[in-house]
Design a protein around this motif. Structure first.
Motif, PDB file in Angstrom:
ATOM      1  N   ASP A  65       4.002   1.403 -28.633  1.00  0.00           N
ATOM      2  CA  ASP A  65       4.584  -0.045 -28.036  1.00  0.00           C
ATOM      3  C   ASP A  65       5.549   0.402 -26.709  1.00  0.00           C
ATOM      4  OD1 ASP A  65       3.216  -0.947 -29.934  1.00  0.00           O
ATOM      5  OD2 ASP A  65       5.049  -1.132 -31.377  1.00  0.00           O
ATOM      6  N   VAL A  66       4.832   0.941 -25.792  1.00  0.00           N
ATOM      7  CA  VAL A  66       5.650   0.962 -24.324  1.00  0.00           C
ATOM      8  C   VAL A  66       5.006   0.280 -23.253  1.00  0.00           C
ATOM      9  CG1 VAL A  66       6.441   2.973 -22.775  1.00  0.00           C
ATOM     10  CG2 VAL A  66       6.691   3.326 -25.235  1.00  0.00           C
ATOM     11  N   LYS A  67       5.795   0.014 -22.351  1.00  0.00           N
ATOM     12  CA  LYS A  67       5.196  -0.876 -21.061  1.00  0.00           C
ATOM     13  C   LYS A  67       5.477  -0.065 -20.099  1.00  0.00           C
ATOM     14  CE  LYS A  67       5.061  -6.157 -21.530  1.00  0.00           C
ATOM     15  NZ  LYS A  67       5.928  -7.102 -21.711  1.00  0.00           N
ATOM     16  N   VAL A  68       4.773   0.281 -19.197  1.00  0.00           N
ATOM     17  CA  VAL A  68       5.001   0.818 -17.999  1.00  0.00           C
ATOM     18  C   VAL A  68       4.693  -0.194 -16.739  1.00  0.00           C
ATOM     19  CG1 VAL A  68       4.595   2.805 -16.480  1.00  0.00           C
ATOM     20  CG2 VAL A  68       5.153   3.224 -18.820  1.00  0.00           C
ATOM     21  N   ASN A  69       5.624  -0.201 -15.915  1.00  0.00           N
ATOM     22  CA  ASN A  69       5.179  -0.918 -14.648  1.00  0.00           C
ATOM     23  C   ASN A  69       5.478  -0.067 -13.370  1.00  0.00           C
ATOM     24  OD1 ASN A  69       6.449  -3.072 -12.399  1.00  0.00           O
ATOM     25  ND2 ASN A  69       4.448  -3.761 -13.113  1.00  0.00           N
ATOM     26  N   LEU A  70       4.560  -0.092 -12.723  1.00  0.00           N
ATOM     27  CA  LEU A  70       4.623   0.698 -11.450  1.00  0.00           C
ATOM     28  C   LEU A  70       4.916  -0.209 -10.236  1.00  0.00           C
ATOM     29  CD1 LEU A  70       4.255   3.641  -9.601  1.00  0.00           C
ATOM     30  CD2 LEU A  70       2.033   2.637  -9.331  1.00  0.00           C
ATOM     31  N   HIS A  71       6.160   0.010  -9.372  1.00  0.00           N
ATOM     32  CA  HIS A  71       6.670  -1.236  -8.668  1.00  0.00           C
ATOM     33  C   HIS A  71       6.716  -0.473  -7.075  1.00  0.00           C
ATOM     34  CE1 HIS A  71      10.784  -0.111  -8.588  1.00  0.00           C
ATOM     35  NE2 HIS A  71      10.631   0.209 -10.078  1.00  0.00           N
ATOM     36  N   ASP A  72       6.836   0.804  -6.949  1.00  0.00           N
ATOM     37  CA  ASP A  72       6.659   1.253  -5.615  1.00  0.00           C
ATOM     38  C   ASP A  72       6.539   2.720  -5.873  1.00  0.00           C
ATOM     39  OD1 ASP A  72       7.077   1.401  -2.984  1.00  0.00           O
ATOM     40  OD2 ASP A  72       9.040   0.830  -2.725  1.00  0.00           O
ATOM     41  N   GLY A  73       6.614   3.424  -4.561  1.00  0.00           N
ATOM     42  CA  GLY A  73       6.149   5.033  -4.556  1.00  0.00           C
ATOM     43  C   GLY A  73       5.916   5.257  -3.114  1.00  0.00           C
ATOM     44  N   ALA A  74       5.435   6.482  -2.965  1.00  0.00           N
ATOM     45  CA  ALA A  74       5.124   7.066  -1.786  1.00  0.00           C
ATOM     46  C   ALA A  74       3.730   8.027  -1.794  1.00  0.00           C
ATOM     47  CB  ALA A  74       6.464   7.571  -0.964  1.00  0.00           C
ATOM     48  N   TYR A  75       3.200   7.998  -0.639  1.00  0.00           N
ATOM     49  CA  TYR A  75       2.141   9.086  -0.743  1.00  0.00           C
ATOM     50  C   TYR A  75       1.994   9.822   0.666  1.00  0.00           C
ATOM     51  CZ  TYR A  75      -1.147   6.382   2.112  1.00  0.00           C
ATOM     52  OH  TYR A  75      -1.848   5.851   3.097  1.00  0.00           O
ATOM     53  N   HIS A  76       1.388  11.036   0.720  1.00  0.00           N
ATOM     54  CA  HIS A  76       0.985  11.800   1.785  1.00  0.00           C
ATOM     55  C   HIS A  76      -0.265  11.631   2.316  1.00  0.00           C
ATOM     56  CE1 HIS A  76       0.769  15.351   4.293  1.00  0.00           C
ATOM     57  NE2 HIS A  76       2.285  15.298   4.546  1.00  0.00           N
ATOM     58  N   ALA A  77      -0.639  11.330   3.499  1.00  0.00           N
ATOM     59  CA  ALA A  77      -1.922  11.407   3.769  1.00  0.00           C
ATOM     60  C   ALA A  77      -2.957  12.318   3.514  1.00  0.00           C
ATOM     61  CB  ALA A  77      -2.086  11.202   5.436  1.00  0.00           C
TER      62      ALA A  77
ATOM     63  N   GLY B 222       0.734  -1.246  -0.102  1.00  0.00           N
ATOM     64  CA  GLY B 222       0.063  -0.041  -0.023  1.00  0.00           C
ATOM     65  C   GLY B 222       0.634   1.209   0.009  1.00  0.00           C
ATOM     66  N   ASN B 223       2.049   1.149  -0.282  1.00  0.00           N
ATOM     67  CA  ASN B 223       2.786   2.492  -0.439  1.00  0.00           C
ATOM     68  C   ASN B 223       2.151   3.549  -1.292  1.00  0.00           C
ATOM     69  OD1 ASN B 223       4.592   1.421   1.243  1.00  0.00           O
ATOM     70  ND2 ASN B 223       6.079   0.942  -0.348  1.00  0.00           N
ATOM     71  N   VAL B 224       1.722   2.939  -2.548  1.00  0.00           N
ATOM     72  CA  VAL B 224       0.655   4.035  -3.584  1.00  0.00           C
ATOM     73  C   VAL B 224      -0.743   3.327  -3.313  1.00  0.00           C
ATOM     74  CG1 VAL B 224       0.347   4.629  -5.713  1.00  0.00           C
ATOM     75  CG2 VAL B 224       2.761   4.499  -4.885  1.00  0.00           C
ATOM     76  N   PRO B 225      -1.511   3.990  -2.703  1.00  0.00           N
ATOM     77  CA  PRO B 225      -2.938   3.293  -2.777  1.00  0.00           C
ATOM     78  C   PRO B 225      -3.629   2.979  -4.080  1.00  0.00           C
ATOM     79  CG  PRO B 225      -2.699   5.193  -1.328  1.00  0.00           C
ATOM     80  CD  PRO B 225      -1.496   5.267  -2.096  1.00  0.00           C
ATOM     81  N   LYS B 226      -4.131   1.799  -4.028  1.00  0.00           N
ATOM     82  CA  LYS B 226      -4.828   1.557  -5.214  1.00  0.00           C
ATOM     83  C   LYS B 226      -5.700   2.648  -6.191  1.00  0.00           C
ATOM     84  CE  LYS B 226      -5.400  -3.549  -5.545  1.00  0.00           C
ATOM     85  NZ  LYS B 226      -5.143  -4.152  -4.245  1.00  0.00           N
ATOM     86  N   GLU B 227      -6.432   3.550  -5.461  1.00  0.00           N
ATOM     87  CA  GLU B 227      -7.252   4.171  -5.972  1.00  0.00           C
ATOM     88  C   GLU B 227      -6.451   5.478  -7.077  1.00  0.00           C
ATOM     89  OE1 GLU B 227      -7.127   6.000  -1.639  1.00  0.00           O
ATOM     90  OE2 GLU B 227      -7.183   4.158  -2.763  1.00  0.00           O
ATOM     91  N   PHE B 228      -5.110   5.515  -6.748  1.00  0.00           N
ATOM     92  CA  PHE B 228      -4.512   6.284  -7.413  1.00  0.00           C
ATOM     93  C   PHE B 228      -3.633   5.819  -8.899  1.00  0.00           C
ATOM     94  CE2 PHE B 228      -3.409   8.525  -3.336  1.00  0.00           C
ATOM     95  CZ  PHE B 228      -4.580   9.408  -3.401  1.00  0.00           C
ATOM     96  N   PHE B 229      -3.707   4.505  -8.931  1.00  0.00           N
ATOM     97  CA  PHE B 229      -3.381   3.594 -10.095  1.00  0.00           C
ATOM     98  C   PHE B 229      -4.047   4.159 -11.377  1.00  0.00           C
ATOM     99  CE2 PHE B 229      -2.261  -0.544  -8.026  1.00  0.00           C
ATOM    100  CZ  PHE B 229      -1.209   0.194  -7.042  1.00  0.00           C
ATOM    101  N   PRO B 230      -5.433   4.445 -11.534  1.00  0.00           N
ATOM    102  CA  PRO B 230      -5.820   5.189 -12.919  1.00  0.00           C
ATOM    103  C   PRO B 230      -5.509   6.216 -12.869  1.00  0.00           C
ATOM    104  CG  PRO B 230      -7.730   4.132 -11.335  1.00  0.00           C
ATOM    105  CD  PRO B 230      -6.388   4.143 -10.541  1.00  0.00           C
ATOM    106  N   ALA B 231      -5.082   7.288 -12.083  1.00  0.00           N
ATOM    107  CA  ALA B 231      -4.717   8.484 -12.488  1.00  0.00           C
ATOM    108  C   ALA B 231      -3.064   8.497 -13.006  1.00  0.00           C
ATOM    109  CB  ALA B 231      -4.524   9.660 -11.201  1.00  0.00           C
ATOM    110  N   ILE B 232      -2.268   7.474 -12.419  1.00  0.00           N
ATOM    111  CA  ILE B 232      -0.776   7.276 -12.783  1.00  0.00           C
ATOM    112  C   ILE B 232      -0.974   6.923 -14.381  1.00  0.00           C
ATOM    113  CG2 ILE B 232       1.136   5.987 -12.513  1.00  0.00           C
ATOM    114  CD1 ILE B 232       0.489   6.100  -9.323  1.00  0.00           C
ATOM    115  N   GLU B 233      -1.894   5.873 -14.769  1.00  0.00           N
ATOM    116  CA  GLU B 233      -2.050   5.163 -16.000  1.00  0.00           C
ATOM    117  C   GLU B 233      -2.250   6.432 -16.976  1.00  0.00           C
ATOM    118  OE1 GLU B 233      -4.229   1.770 -18.444  1.00  0.00           O
ATOM    119  OE2 GLU B 233      -4.367   1.934 -16.411  1.00  0.00           O
TER     120      GLU B 233
END
Length: 696
Positions: A558-570, A528-539
């Motif tokens: 033809d580009v692949k992006v994989n998000l593997h970590d990160g951080a957020y502020h409450a 949960g370092n990056v909450p799931k609800e932010f994934f669509p915004a990152i994509e």
């Protein structure tokens, strides 16, 4: 109620110049629809009614005509042969039940015939083959049937044999009835006599007849067993077997003749009635949901089902917008209200008509199996489904190729600007492979199309049909960008200014994807370092940046992006903050990932007289072409090659010079390939110059 078994919806398609439009003219003459035959080379044919078609002697848009033969109603669509207008063939095949593939007796199976044949296979359309122009020098019926086997991988079922060759061609032998049809020299289709088979052809006729029956009886076990035991099947049984095999695409009944000289056309029309399917005998169209996924249901062709129809062509003429519609099920009456399932809006059917090329006959009602035109529909585009208001549904949509070439146009005066806007709106609705954009920086209008001829004709229509005076820029190639290396990177977006701030940190990898996959996003974040609800915004952030690449601002493939970590502020993290972080990450990482310029490569097919083959190949090599094969023919050699589009501008004039006007070529988009470094540098420098000039 008309009996649908007496309907035949057929299309005529072939390579440019194989004689499709002439064949259509002859069908209209024979069925009594026209009394004077108009010739293509004189610019007077019925279905080529655009000025540009009459002048150039080519078909640009498909035209529909309706006629009758032996008590059957034929809806015939004459399609273009030129590669730049394949989209017309594709969308016509989508709504047809059967087709006639026309091949030139001397040219044989030419490149565009292959493309059209492939489309017809994709649409599972039953076909007859008509080998035309047997009165020409170098014409050879059996050579063409061999090419159909080798090049198209299809099984021609030879139904007629020609009597005489080239200028002595005078008629055909019908193998089933063992009768010879011989025409006189008057050129009138009805002036023929039915005779016995010429003595010197008896052996050939028996040999080919035996092959015909052997192929046909395979469709029926009982008939085949009887035949194996030495019993000759009846004519009815053979015809029934041929019909079954034709509908199942097991083989293609093959006829021969000369449309221009009116020889052999009656047998072809009889075959349309005997062997091509009626609307009820074709696999019904699949229905899809709003996303385009099949629902498992089908549009059963019946007048008793709810109304379902597909708009397959929009045409603008002097009476207003015409929407060509193929009705799959149900009935339609003048004054009915129907639903466009794509827009969710309803429209009232004011006037409908049956098309006779550019003439029309008003109708009060139509039913399943009909191909009609509705006048004055507002928001309908090619591929939209029209249906009963109480039974909404979506028919399988059409997919159109992306344009590969563009030109900039500027109206010469204020008056033309307004006219151009209206005209282009109509033209885009008519042709889904023609796109238009406005360059935001320079204000220029960019027209995009499938080839030089395609855009050339669009500009011609703007000037002549709509009276718009234009200045036309140089053709531009649709380059793309991609990356060649995998990199791991991190990006933090931080903004602190009184009140709540913005914060989003992402750790990700960017790598090249498989060709043709476009943009792919995945996430392997744990804990949960990056909450799931932010994934669509990152994509969304990454995806929105794919439109402008780091090298020269071309779209990225033809580009692949994989998000593997990160951080957020409450408090400070939000969807917007993470979207901005993704955009910044794209800008930061793409230049590091070995960015590369890609160029469109075309599949080119050149016909050259034998004496000029060396020059033609040398010239293609100079244009960075890769030769993939040569095929000698009766009148010259076909050279197949892959050549970058940027090297093919103005090719036709060089080819004509090299071959004294006898060479021909066609090309279609094949794939994107990396640009050589020197070409890439030049393109990137030009794009930067352009941008600098606009910035001033």
């Amino acid at each position: 109620m008309t009996d649908l078994s007496f309907y035949r919806n057929i299309g005529i398609f072939a390579h440019v110049d194989a004689g499709k439009t002439t064949t259509t003219e002859r069908i209209l003459k024979l069925t009594g629809k026209i009394h004077k035959i108009g010739e293509v080379h004189e610019g007077e044919s019925t279905t080529d009614f655009m000025e540009q078609e009459a002048e150039r002697g080519i078909t640009i848009q498909s035209a529909a005509v309706t006629c009758e033969w032996n008590g059957h109603r034929l809806n015939v669509i004459d399609t273009p042969g030129h590669v730049d207008f394949t989209v017309e063939v594709y969308r016509s095949l989508k709504v047809l039940d059967g087709g006639i593939g026309v091949f030139c007796g001397s040219g044989g199976v030419e490149p565009q015939s292959e493309t059209n044949w492939r489309y017809a296979n994709d649409s599972k359309v039953s076909r007859l083959i008509f080998v035309n122009k047997l009165d020409r020098i170098g014409a050879d019926f059996l050579r063409v049937t061999d090419q159909v086997k080798k090049v198209l991988g299809a099984t021609p079922l030879i139904m007629t044999l020609p009597i005489g060759r080239e200028d002595t061609f005078k008629g055909v032998v019908d193998l089933l009835t063992r009768k010879a049809y011989v025409w006189d020299d008057s050129g009138q289709p009805e002036n023929y006599t039915v005779e016995d088979v010429p003595a010197d052809m008896v052996d050939d006729v028996e040999m080919y007849r035996e092959q015909l029956i052997e192929n046909a009886v395979e469709q029926d076990d009982d008939v085949m067993m009887a035949y194996m035991e030495g019993e000759e099947p009846s004519l009815e049984d053979i015809k029934r077997c041929i019909r079954k095999g034709t509908l199942e695409l097991a083989f293609f009944p093959t006829y021969c003749g000369s449309a221009f000289k009116n020889k052999g056309m009656q047998l072809l029309l009889d075959a349309v009635v005997d062997y091509l399917p009626s609307p009820t005998e074709v696999n019904p169209q699949p229905l899809t949901d709003e996303e385009g996924n099949p629902t498992g249901e089908h549009a059963i062709v019946s007048a008793d089902e709810p109304f379902r129809a597909l708009a397959f062509k929009i045409m603008d003429d002097r009476f207003g917008a015409l929407t060509f519609v193929r009705i799959y099920s149900g009935k339609l009456n003048k004054g009915d209200t129907i639903l466009n399932s794509f827009t969710g809006k309803t429209e009232r059917v004011g006037r409908m008509c049956e098309m006779q090329a550019d003439e029309r006959n008003e109708l009060t009602h139509a039913q399943a199996g009909d191909i009609i035109a509705i006048i004055g529909m507002k928001n309908v585009q090619t591929g939209h489904t029209l249906c009963d208001v109480d039974h909404p549904c979506t028919l399988e949509a059409m997919v159109f190729p992306d344009p590969v070439i563009s030109i900039a146009v500027t109206p010469k005066d204020k008056g033309s600007t307004e006219k151009m806007g209206i005209a282009i709106g109509k033209m885009v609705a008519e042709d889904p492979s023609f796109r238009v954009e406005t360059d935001e920086d320079s204000g220029e209008t960019i027209l995009k199309g499938m080839g030089e001829l395609h855009l050339d004709i669009k500009v011609d229509i703007l000037k002549r049909t709509y009276g718009v005076e234009l200045e036309v820029g140089q053709p531009q190639v649709a380059y793309r960008e991609t990356i060649t290396q995998k990199i791991e990177d991190s990006y933090t977006h931080k903004k602190q200014s009184g009140g709540s701030g913005q914060f989003g940190k992402i750790d990700y990898t960017i790598e090249p994807g498989e060709p043709g996959t476009g943009f792919e996003f995945s996430s392997t974040v744990v804990g949960g370092n990056v909450p799931k609800e932010f994934f669509p915004a990152i994509e969304k952030g990454f995806k929105s940046m794919m439109e402008t690449g780091p090298l020269a601002g071309f779209p990225v493939l033809d580009v692949k992006v994989n998000l593997h970590d990160g951080a957020y502020h409450a408090v400070d993290s939000s969807a917007v903050a993470f979207e901005i972080a993704a955009k910044g990450a794209f800008r930061q990482s793409m230049p590091k990932a070995g960015a590369q310029l890609l160029e469109p490569v075309m599949k080119v097919d050149v016909f050259s007289p034998e004496d000029n083959v060396g020059d033609v190949i040398g010239d293609l090599n100079r244009r960075r072409g890769m030769i993939s094969g040569q095929e000698p023919g009766a009148t010259g050699v076909r050279i197949k090659a892959s050549v970058p589009l940027s090297e093919m501008f103005g090719y036709i004039s060089s080819l004509r010079t090299m071959t004294s006007g006898r060479g021909q070529f066609s090309m279609e988009f094949s794939h994107y390939a990396p640009c050589p470094a020197n070409v890439a540098e030049e393109v990137i420098a030009k794009e930067k110059e352009k941008r600098a000039a606009k910035a001033k």
